[in-house]
Write a protein that holds these residues in place. Structure first.
Motif, mmCIF file in Angstrom:
data_model
loop_
_atom_site.group_PDB
_atom_site.id
_atom_site.type_symbol
_atom_site.label_atom_id
_atom_site.label_comp_id
_atom_site.label_asym_id
_atom_site.label_seq_id
_atom_site.Cartn_x
_atom_site.Cartn_y
_atom_site.Cartn_z
ATOM 1 N N ALA A 193 0.814 -1.228 0.000
ATOM 2 C CA ALA A 193 0.000 0.000 0.000
ATOM 3 C C ALA A 193 0.840 1.266 0.000
ATOM 4 O O ALA A 193 0.743 2.081 0.933
ATOM 5 C CB ALA A 193 -0.959 -0.002 1.189
ATOM 6 N N PRO A 194 1.700 1.470 -1.017
ATOM 7 C CA PRO A 194 2.597 2.629 -0.987
ATOM 8 C C PRO A 194 1.874 3.969 -0.965
ATOM 9 O O PRO A 194 2.449 4.973 -0.520
ATOM 10 C CB PRO A 194 3.416 2.464 -2.277
ATOM 11 C CG PRO A 194 2.613 1.556 -3.147
ATOM 12 C CD PRO A 194 1.897 0.649 -2.223
ATOM 13 N N ASP A 195 0.608 3.995 -1.398
ATOM 14 C CA ASP A 195 -0.137 5.264 -1.417
ATOM 15 C C ASP A 195 -0.440 5.798 -0.022
ATOM 16 O O ASP A 195 -0.676 7.007 0.149
ATOM 17 C CB ASP A 195 -1.443 5.107 -2.201
ATOM 18 C CG ASP A 195 -2.319 3.985 -1.673
ATOM 19 O OD1 ASP A 195 -1.766 2.924 -1.333
ATOM 20 O OD2 ASP A 195 -3.547 4.164 -1.612
ATOM 21 N N ILE A 196 -0.434 4.923 0.995
ATOM 22 C CA ILE A 196 -0.691 5.400 2.360
ATOM 23 C C ILE A 196 0.493 5.158 3.293
ATOM 24 O O ILE A 196 0.386 5.364 4.500
ATOM 25 C CB ILE A 196 -1.965 4.752 2.955
ATOM 26 C CG1 ILE A 196 -1.830 3.227 3.030
ATOM 27 C CG2 ILE A 196 -3.199 5.149 2.168
ATOM 28 C CD1 ILE A 196 -2.942 2.567 3.843
ATOM 29 N N ALA A 197 1.615 4.721 2.741
ATOM 30 C CA ALA A 197 2.786 4.438 3.573
ATOM 31 C C ALA A 197 3.251 5.694 4.302
ATOM 32 O O ALA A 197 3.265 6.794 3.744
ATOM 33 C CB ALA A 197 3.918 3.890 2.714
ATOM 34 N N GLY A 198 3.613 5.532 5.553
ATOM 35 C CA GLY A 198 4.128 6.633 6.351
ATOM 36 C C GLY A 198 3.085 7.593 6.861
ATOM 37 O O GLY A 198 3.422 8.609 7.480
ATOM 38 N N GLN A 199 1.793 7.290 6.646
ATOM 39 C CA GLN A 199 0.719 8.191 7.060
ATOM 40 C C GLN A 199 -0.066 7.672 8.265
ATOM 41 O O GLN A 199 -1.041 8.289 8.680
ATOM 42 C CB GLN A 199 -0.245 8.418 5.886
ATOM 43 C CG GLN A 199 0.409 9.029 4.661
ATOM 44 C CD GLN A 199 -0.555 9.109 3.478
ATOM 45 O OE1 GLN A 199 -1.716 9.473 3.638
ATOM 46 N NE2 GLN A 199 -0.069 8.778 2.285
ATOM 47 N N ASP A 200 0.328 6.538 8.811
ATOM 48 C CA ASP A 200 -0.336 5.940 9.975
ATOM 49 C C ASP A 200 -1.812 5.659 9.695
ATOM 50 O O ASP A 200 -2.657 5.779 10.586
ATOM 51 C CB ASP A 200 -0.195 6.845 11.206
ATOM 52 C CG ASP A 200 -0.446 6.110 12.521
ATOM 53 O OD1 ASP A 200 -0.439 4.860 12.507
ATOM 54 O OD2 ASP A 200 -0.682 6.785 13.544
ATOM 55 N N LYS A 201 -2.114 5.274 8.459
ATOM 56 C CA LYS A 201 -3.486 4.946 8.088
ATOM 57 C C LYS A 201 -3.723 3.446 7.957
ATOM 58 O O LYS A 201 -4.867 2.998 7.896
ATOM 59 C CB LYS A 201 -3.848 5.616 6.754
ATOM 60 C CG LYS A 201 -3.913 7.131 6.797
ATOM 61 C CD LYS A 201 -4.296 7.680 5.427
ATOM 62 C CE LYS A 201 -4.404 9.193 5.442
ATOM 63 N NZ LYS A 201 -4.771 9.732 4.090
ATOM 64 N N ALA A 202 -2.660 2.666 7.889
ATOM 65 C CA ALA A 202 -2.792 1.240 7.617
ATOM 66 C C ALA A 202 -3.415 0.497 8.798
ATOM 67 O O ALA A 202 -3.068 0.736 9.957
ATOM 68 C CB ALA A 202 -1.427 0.641 7.298
ATOM 69 N N ASN A 203 -4.325 -0.401 8.481
ATOM 70 C CA ASN A 203 -4.952 -1.250 9.488
ATOM 71 C C ASN A 203 -3.964 -2.352 9.884
ATOM 72 O O ASN A 203 -3.593 -3.178 9.049
ATOM 73 C CB ASN A 203 -6.228 -1.865 8.903
ATOM 74 C CG ASN A 203 -6.994 -2.712 9.902
ATOM 75 O OD1 ASN A 203 -6.542 -2.944 11.013
ATOM 76 N ND2 ASN A 203 -8.157 -3.189 9.501
ATOM 77 N N PRO A 204 -3.547 -2.409 11.147
ATOM 78 C CA PRO A 204 -2.583 -3.434 11.555
ATOM 79 C C PRO A 204 -3.230 -4.759 11.958
ATOM 80 O O PRO A 204 -2.543 -5.668 12.433
ATOM 81 C CB PRO A 204 -1.893 -2.789 12.757
ATOM 82 C CG PRO A 204 -2.987 -1.978 13.388
ATOM 83 C CD PRO A 204 -3.835 -1.451 12.238
ATOM 84 N N SER A 205 -4.552 -4.903 11.759
ATOM 85 C CA SER A 205 -5.254 -6.104 12.209
ATOM 86 C C SER A 205 -4.679 -7.370 11.592
ATOM 87 O O SER A 205 -4.496 -8.386 12.270
ATOM 88 C CB SER A 205 -6.746 -6.009 11.887
ATOM 89 O OG SER A 205 -7.363 -4.972 12.600
ATOM 90 N N GLY A 206 -4.417 -7.336 10.274
ATOM 91 C CA GLY A 206 -3.877 -8.514 9.610
ATOM 92 C C GLY A 206 -2.513 -8.890 10.149
ATOM 93 O O GLY A 206 -2.191 -10.077 10.292
ATOM 94 N N ALA A 207 -1.712 -7.890 10.456
ATOM 95 C CA ALA A 207 -0.391 -8.157 11.029
ATOM 96 C C ALA A 207 -0.516 -8.734 12.432
ATOM 97 O O ALA A 207 0.222 -9.656 12.806
ATOM 98 C CB ALA A 207 0.445 -6.873 11.049
ATOM 99 N N ILE A 208 -1.452 -8.226 13.214
ATOM 100 C CA ILE A 208 -1.644 -8.736 14.577
ATOM 101 C C ILE A 208 -2.215 -10.152 14.527
ATOM 102 O O ILE A 208 -1.817 -11.020 15.322
ATOM 103 C CB ILE A 208 -2.548 -7.777 15.375
ATOM 104 C CG1 ILE A 208 -1.837 -6.419 15.545
ATOM 105 C CG2 ILE A 208 -2.909 -8.363 16.728
ATOM 106 C CD1 ILE A 208 -2.713 -5.313 16.096
ATOM 107 N N ALA A 209 -3.130 -10.402 13.592
ATOM 108 C CA ALA A 209 -3.648 -11.761 13.408
ATOM 109 C C ALA A 209 -2.522 -12.710 13.000
ATOM 110 O O ALA A 209 -2.475 -13.866 13.436
ATOM 111 C CB ALA A 209 -4.757 -11.767 12.358
ATOM 112 N N SER A 210 -1.607 -12.229 12.173
ATOM 113 C CA SER A 210 -0.456 -13.037 11.767
ATOM 114 C C SER A 210 0.457 -13.313 12.954
ATOM 115 O O SER A 210 1.038 -14.405 13.074
ATOM 116 C CB SER A 210 0.335 -12.326 10.661
ATOM 117 O OG SER A 210 -0.468 -12.104 9.524
ATOM 118 N N ALA A 211 0.591 -12.332 13.834
ATOM 119 C CA ALA A 211 1.398 -12.527 15.044
ATOM 120 C C ALA A 211 0.786 -13.615 15.922
ATOM 121 O O ALA A 211 1.512 -14.416 16.538
ATOM 122 C CB ALA A 211 1.515 -11.217 15.811
#
Length: 355
Positions: free
Chosen positions: A276-294
């Motif tokens: 998602a380079p269009d929103i990178a660095g803007q703190d808009k990304a949903n981290p749910s998938g990453a937390i589910a992966s954790a």
């Protein structure tokens, strides 16, 4: 005993969501009395920039030495057209680590049915595990590329099909006991071998019911009747497409995690979304998938099921709160949502009796 986790932040929003996942892992470890050692290495586009390779030798060595590997995301337009592409690093890592099975769960949580673009009564209760073969098929077949003609070979052996089908059967045994094998046996020779192999294995799993669907029919059924599925097992290309389609059922691709596993026990865990380079660095990304992966890393990578349950429960509780990211109709930043998950972890810990 300390368990080592290698984090590959990667590109785009990868570092942001990986940071959220790490923070949650640290919080759960503190409550469960676990000792995790974290390290990081360049990978994907970041690997190209740092070392000229999407999978630097040092990164591969670190991955092979770790107990589990977590990946943020790879890719971005700045590497398009180059001799090296970030995605080559991911394919290379899967191959080098022998990660032949990709598990992608898709679950609609009770109370969150409205987040799906599909009708709530259609998705209510949907709980699907997609088991995707990861190191064979067209992605790894012979290739020829030219201006007038190109070729991508697709090849599967009975042994490759058998080992991924066994993962699917065993997963179904621990769930609702239903396995759907997806292929294109009316057209493809590899799919006919696939179907035959699955049928040959079925007698070893009498407690699992088996049916077969062509991939086009499966794609339709995922959006018209997702609750008909329990475990889906399929080949690399079909699994890639169907698992992204299935993300719609849950409401956002940002919700879903994945585990890539092999015979050695070492696993790679990553959200299924891109960089998602269009929103990178803007703190808009949903981290749910990453937390589910954790949470999957805890369950499948480090054999810590209690810690995994704790993290999954905290994630679900946070999703049921009003603090949601924009892709789920809210206005919270990615870090704010990660903070909501942390509060749920701490809240659960506060109510536990002292030992």
């Amino acid at each position: 005993m300390s368990q080592s986790i290698l984090i590959l932040p990667g590109d785009g929003i990868g570092p942001e969501v990986a940071s959220a996942a790490k923070t949650c892992l640290e919080a759960v470890a503190a409550l469960e009395g676990l000792d995790f050692t974290f390290s990081e290495a360049p990978f994907g586009g970041a690997g190209i920039d740092a070392c000229g390779e999407p999978l630097p030798d040092e990164t591969l060595e670190a991955a092979q030495a770790a107990d589990a590997v977590f990946l943020g995301a790879v890719g971005g337009p700045q590497w398009d057209g180059g001799a090296q592409r970030p995605e080559q690093g991911l394919l290379g890592l899967r191959k080098a680590l022998g990660l032949f099975a990709n598990l992608r769960p898709v679950k609609v949580f009770k109370g969150l049915e409205h987040l799906s673009p599909l009708k709530a009564d259609r998705v209510a209760g949907a709980d699907v595990l997609i088991v995707r073969e990861l190191t064979g098929g067209m992605y790894f077949g012979e290739k020829r590329e030219g201006d007038d003609e190109a070729f991508d070979g697709c090849s599967y052996s009975r042994a490759e099909v058998s080992r991924i089908a066994e993962i699917g059967f065993k997963a179904a045994q621990g769930r609702k006991g239903k396995l759907t094998s997806v292929d294109k046996a009316n057209v493809l020779a590899t799919s006919r071998l696939w179907r035959q192999t699955v049928n040959d294995l079925a007698s070893d799993y009498p407690d699992v019911s088996v049916d077969h669907l062509y991939v086009d029919a499966a794609a339709m059924a995922l959006v018209t009747g997702p609750t008909r599925f329990d475990v889906i097992v399929t080949e690399n290309l079909f699994g890639d497409i169907l698992s992204d389609e299935a993300a719609v059922v849950a409401g956002s691709i940002g919700l879903l995690g994945s585990a890539s596993l092999g015979a050695s026990g070492l696993g790679l865990f990553e959200p299924i979304h891109g960089s998602a380079p269009d929103i990178a660095g803007q703190d808009k990304a949903n981290p749910s998938g990453a937390i589910a992966s954790a949470a999957m890393l805890l369950r499948y990578g480090l054999n810590q099921p209690k810690a995994a349950d704790r993290l999954e429960a905290a994630l679900e509780a946070a999703l049921l709160s009003d603090e949601r990211t924009a892709d789920l109709g809210g206005s919270a930043s990615g870090s704010a949502f990660a903070g909501a998950v942390l509060r749920q972890i701490e809240k659960a810990g506060a109510f536990e009796p002292a030992e």
